[in-house]
Design an enzyme around this catalytic site. Structure first.
Site, PDB file in Angstrom:
ATOM      1  N   ARG A  65       0.844  -1.201   0.000  1.00 18.22           N
ATOM      2  CA  ARG A  65       0.000   0.000   0.000  1.00 18.22           C
ATOM      3  C   ARG A  65       0.877   1.249   0.000  1.00 18.22           C
ATOM      4  O   ARG A  65       0.584   2.222  -0.680  1.00 18.22           O
ATOM      5  CB  ARG A  65      -0.947   0.029   1.213  1.00 18.22           C
ATOM      6  CG  ARG A  65      -1.659   1.374   1.337  1.00 18.22           C
ATOM      7  CD  ARG A  65      -2.845   1.475   2.297  1.00 18.22           C
ATOM      8  NE  ARG A  65      -2.787   0.603   3.437  1.00 18.22           N
ATOM      9  CZ  ARG A  65      -2.034   0.792   4.533  1.00 18.22           C
ATOM     10  NH1 ARG A  65      -1.268   1.866   4.647  1.00 18.22           N
ATOM     11  NH2 ARG A  65      -2.052  -0.071   5.518  1.00 18.22           N
ATOM     12  N   TYR A 117     -16.861  17.302 -14.042  1.00 24.35           N
ATOM     13  CA  TYR A 117     -17.291  15.913 -14.131  1.00 24.35           C
ATOM     14  C   TYR A 117     -18.336  15.636 -13.037  1.00 24.35           C
ATOM     15  O   TYR A 117     -18.199  16.126 -11.907  1.00 24.35           O
ATOM     16  CB  TYR A 117     -16.061  15.015 -13.955  1.00 24.35           C
ATOM     17  CG  TYR A 117     -16.375  13.557 -13.884  1.00 24.35           C
ATOM     18  CD1 TYR A 117     -16.808  12.874 -15.012  1.00 24.35           C
ATOM     19  CD2 TYR A 117     -16.261  12.850 -12.692  1.00 24.35           C
ATOM     20  CE1 TYR A 117     -17.112  11.524 -14.956  1.00 24.35           C
ATOM     21  CE2 TYR A 117     -16.560  11.504 -12.623  1.00 24.35           C
ATOM     22  CZ  TYR A 117     -16.987  10.848 -13.756  1.00 24.35           C
ATOM     23  OH  TYR A 117     -17.294   9.522 -13.690  1.00 24.35           O
ATOM     24  N   ASP A 188      -8.124  19.246 -14.019  1.00 25.54           N
ATOM     25  CA  ASP A 188      -8.475  17.886 -14.427  1.00 25.54           C
ATOM     26  C   ASP A 188      -8.226  17.800 -15.927  1.00 25.54           C
ATOM     27  O   ASP A 188      -8.938  18.411 -16.720  1.00 25.54           O
ATOM     28  CB  ASP A 188      -9.945  17.604 -14.075  1.00 25.54           C
ATOM     29  CG  ASP A 188     -10.362  16.174 -14.410  1.00 25.54           C
ATOM     30  OD1 ASP A 188      -9.746  15.560 -15.309  1.00 25.54           O
ATOM     31  OD2 ASP A 188     -11.328  15.687 -13.796  1.00 25.54           O
ATOM     32  N   LYS A 213      -9.458   6.709 -18.579  1.00 26.28           N
ATOM     33  CA  LYS A 213      -9.816   7.194 -19.912  1.00 26.28           C
ATOM     34  C   LYS A 213      -8.603   7.107 -20.849  1.00 26.28           C
ATOM     35  O   LYS A 213      -8.142   6.027 -21.119  1.00 26.28           O
ATOM     36  CB  LYS A 213     -10.392   8.613 -19.801  1.00 26.28           C
ATOM     37  CG  LYS A 213     -11.374   8.795 -18.617  1.00 26.28           C
ATOM     38  CD  LYS A 213     -12.659   7.994 -18.760  1.00 26.28           C
ATOM     39  CE  LYS A 213     -13.470   7.936 -17.466  1.00 26.28           C
ATOM     40  NZ  LYS A 213     -13.762   9.196 -16.822  1.00 26.28           N
TER      41      LYS A 213
HETATM   42  C1  LIG Z   1     -14.174   9.691 -15.515  1.00 28.67           C
HETATM   43  C2  LIG Z   1     -13.747  11.041 -15.039  1.00 28.67           C
HETATM   44  C3  LIG Z   1     -13.409  11.263 -13.689  1.00 28.67           C
HETATM   45  C4  LIG Z   1     -13.543  10.197 -12.625  1.00 28.67           C
HETATM   46  O1  LIG Z   1     -12.650   9.155 -12.831  1.00 28.67           O
HETATM   47  P1  LIG Z   1     -12.940   7.628 -12.377  1.00 28.67           P
HETATM   48  O2  LIG Z   1     -11.691   6.949 -12.786  1.00 28.67           O
HETATM   49  O3  LIG Z   1     -14.160   7.175 -13.117  1.00 28.67           O
HETATM   50  O4  LIG Z   1     -13.178   7.660 -10.903  1.00 28.67           O
HETATM   51  C5  LIG Z   1     -12.962  12.532 -13.330  1.00 28.67           C
HETATM   52  N1  LIG Z   1     -12.888  13.529 -14.235  1.00 28.67           N
HETATM   53  C6  LIG Z   1     -13.210  13.351 -15.530  1.00 28.67           C
HETATM   54  C7  LIG Z   1     -13.121  14.504 -16.472  1.00 28.67           C
HETATM   55  C8  LIG Z   1     -13.657  12.115 -15.975  1.00 28.67           C
HETATM   56  O5  LIG Z   1     -13.995  11.961 -17.262  1.00 28.67           O
END
Ligand SMILES: *Cc1c(COP(=O)(O)O)cnc(C)c1O
Length: 411
Positions: A65, A117, A188, A213
Site C-alpha cells: 500500500r 465531471y 483535471d 480514460k
Molecule cells: C471519468 C472522469 C473522472 C472520474 O474518474 P474515475 O476513474 O471514473 O473515478 C474525473 N474527471 C473526468 C473529467 C472524468 O472523465
C-alpha cells in the site's frame, strides 16, 4: 514517488530538454529487469517485502500500500509526461479528487468551474461539506475569479475542456490571479491527456487524471493520478495516499503503464478522427451546433492554439442534432461502429446522450443553462479508420433525422 531515485533512462528533472513525448511514453519508468534483463517489467504482486534486520528492508519496499515497484514505475512515467517532479497513482480518478480535497484543512473554501465531471460535482456538493470544506461554482471562472476568492480560499478547480460542452478555460489567466493570493490551481486534464495538454506548463499547480480514460486507453482499468512540482504538496498527498489507502493494484498499474506507452499514437489518431467527424457534422443540415475545440469556429479556438499541442482538439466532441431528444437517442442506436456507452478515451469509439446518461442527475434548467440540451450527443472518438467513422455518423444522422420524417410523411 520522487523523481530523484529514478534510473538513468528517465530524465531526472522535467520538462526534459532532450526527449520527446513518444520517447518518454515508451521509456520513462520502464527499466529493464536488473536480474533477468526482461525488457518489460514483471508484475510484482507481493504485498510485503522481506527485511534484513528490523526496519531494514532488503530493497526499497516494505508494504505494497505504501509503495510497490509497478506503481512507482507508473508514477515515474506520469511525472515525465506531465512535466512534473512528482506523481502519485490512485485507485480511480474519483479517489484522486477525494485525496486532494482531504488535504485541505476544515474550513477551507474551493472555487470550481460549474461544469465539472459529475462525480467531482457530487464529491464537492455532498462529501466535502462533511469535513467543512465549501465549494463555490462559477460558470465563467476567468471573469469571476478575483471576486470569488475569500480569505479561506485554498484551491481552484478547473476542467478544460469541460464535459460535455467542450468549453475551455485559460489556465494561465486563472493561475496568475490565484497565485497572487497563494491559492493552488488544480486542472483535471482527463479529456485532453498529457499528450495534447500539459497544465503545469500553463501555471497549474496540480494536474489530475482519470487514468481510466485516455492514459490507460483500453477500457479495462479504473485508475487515477495526480502530478505536481511542489515538495509540500508531495508531502501531503503521499501521506494521504498511504493513510487513506485508495491505491491501485500492481496489476492495474502494469496495465495502465502498458496503455500509456501508446498514448501519443492513440491521441493523434483520435484527434484526426474527431476533426474529420466534427467537420462532417458542421457541414450536415441535420446538425444544429458542433462543440469541438479543434474547429476554428469554436468560440475559444484561441485558447486551443495557446494551450494544446499543435492546436489539436483531442478526441472528444459533442453536437446538437435536429429533432430533439428522440433524434439524439435514435442517432446513438443507429450507429454501427460507435457503441452506445458512458466513459471515453478508449481505442473504441463511443456515443452517449448526456442529458439522459452522464448528466441525468443535474436538474434540467441547470443543465440547459450549461449547454447540456436534451438533443446533445457526446462522441468519444477511438482509433478506428476515419472514413469508416465519418460514414457511420452520416448514415446514423440520416436514420435519426430523415428516416422518421419519411415514415410520418413529412419529408
Ligand atoms: C471519468 C472522469 C473522472 C472520474 O474518474 P474515475 O476513474 O471514473 O473515478 C474525473 N474527471 C473526468 C473529467 C472524468 O472523465
Amino acid at each position: 514517488m520522487t523523481v530523484t531515485e529514478q534510473p538513468i533512462e528517465t530524465p531526472p528533472r522535467a520538462p526534459s530538454p532532450v526527449h520527446g513525448f513518444g520517447t518518454l511514453a515508451v521509456h520513462a519508468g520502464s527499466p529493464h529487469d536488473p536480474v533477468t534483463g526482461a525488457v518489460i517489467e514483471p508484475i510484482s504482486l507481493s504485498t510485503t517485502f522481506a527485511q534484513n534486520s528490523v526496519g531494514k528492508p532488503v530493497g526499497l519496499y516494505e508494504y505494497s500500500r505504501s509503495s510497490n515497484p509497478n506503481r512507482d514505475n507508473f508514477e515515474r512515467a506520469i511525472a515525465a509526461l506531465e512535466h512534473a517532479r512528482f506523481a502519485l497513482a490512485f485507485s480511480s480518478g474519483s479517489a484522486t479528487t477525494a485525496t486532494i480535497l482531504q488535504s485541505l484543512a476544515a474550513g477551507s473554501h474551493v472555487v470550481s468551474v460549474s461544469d465539472v465531471y459529475g462525480g467531482t460535482h457530487r464529491y464537492f456538493t455532498k462529501v466535502a461539506a462533511t469535513h467543512n470544506v465549501k465549494v463555490t461554482f462559477s460558470p465563467s471562472i476567468e471573469v469571476d475569479i478575483a471576486e470569488l476568492i475569500r480569505p479561506s480560499t485554498k484551491l481552484i478547480w478547473i476542467e478544460s475542456p469541460s464535459n460535455p460542452t467542450l468549453t475551455l478555460v485559460d489556465i494561465r489567466k486563472v493561475a496568475s490571479i490565484a497565485h497572487q493570493h497563494g491559492i493552488h490551481v488544480v486542472v483535471d486534464n482527463t479529456f485532453m491527456s498529457p499528450y495534447v495538454q500539459n497544465p503545469l506548463d500553463h501555471g497549474a499547480d496540480i494536474v489530475v487524471h482519470s487514468v481510466t480514460k485516455y492514459i490507460n486507453g483500453h477500457s479495462d482499468v479504473v485508475m487515477g493520478a495526480a502530478a505536481y512540482n511542489s515538495e509540500d504538496v508531495h508531502e501531503k498527498l503521499s501521506f494521504l495516499q498511504n493513510a487513506l489507502g485508495a491505491v491501485p493494484s500492481p496489476f492495474d498499474c502494469w496495465l495502465a503503464h502498458r496503455g500509456l506507452k501508446t498514448l501519443h499514437l492513440r491521441a493523434r489518431e483520435a484527434t484526426k478522427n474527431a476533426t474529420g467527424i466534427a467537420e462532417a457534422l458542421q457541414a450536415s443540415p441535420h446538425v444544429i451546433a458542433v462543440n469541438y475545440p479543434g474547429l476554428p469556429s469554436h468560440p475559444q479556438h484561441a485558447i486551443t492554439l495557446k494551450q494544446h499541442r499543435n492546436g489539436m482538439g483531442g478526441g472528444m466532441l459533442s453536437f446538437r442534432v435536429r429533432g430533439g431528444h428522440e433524434a439524439a437517442e435514435r442517432f446513438c442506436q443507429a450507429t454501427k461502429i460507435f457503441t452506445l456507452a458512458e466513459s471515453l478515451g478508449g481505442v473504441e469509439s463511443l456515443v452517449e446522450v448526456p442529458s439522459a446518461m452522464t448528466h441525468g442527475g443535474i436538474p434540467k434548467e441547470q443543465r440547459e443553462a450549461a449547454g447540456v440540451w436534451d438533443d446533445l450527443v457526446r462522441v468519444s472518438c477511438g482509433v478506428e479508420d476515419e472514413a469508416d467513422l465519418t460514414s457511420d455518423v452520416l448514415q446514423a444522422l440520416e436514420k435519426a433525422v430523415v428516416g422518421p420524417k419519411i415514415k410520418n410523411g413529412t419529408a
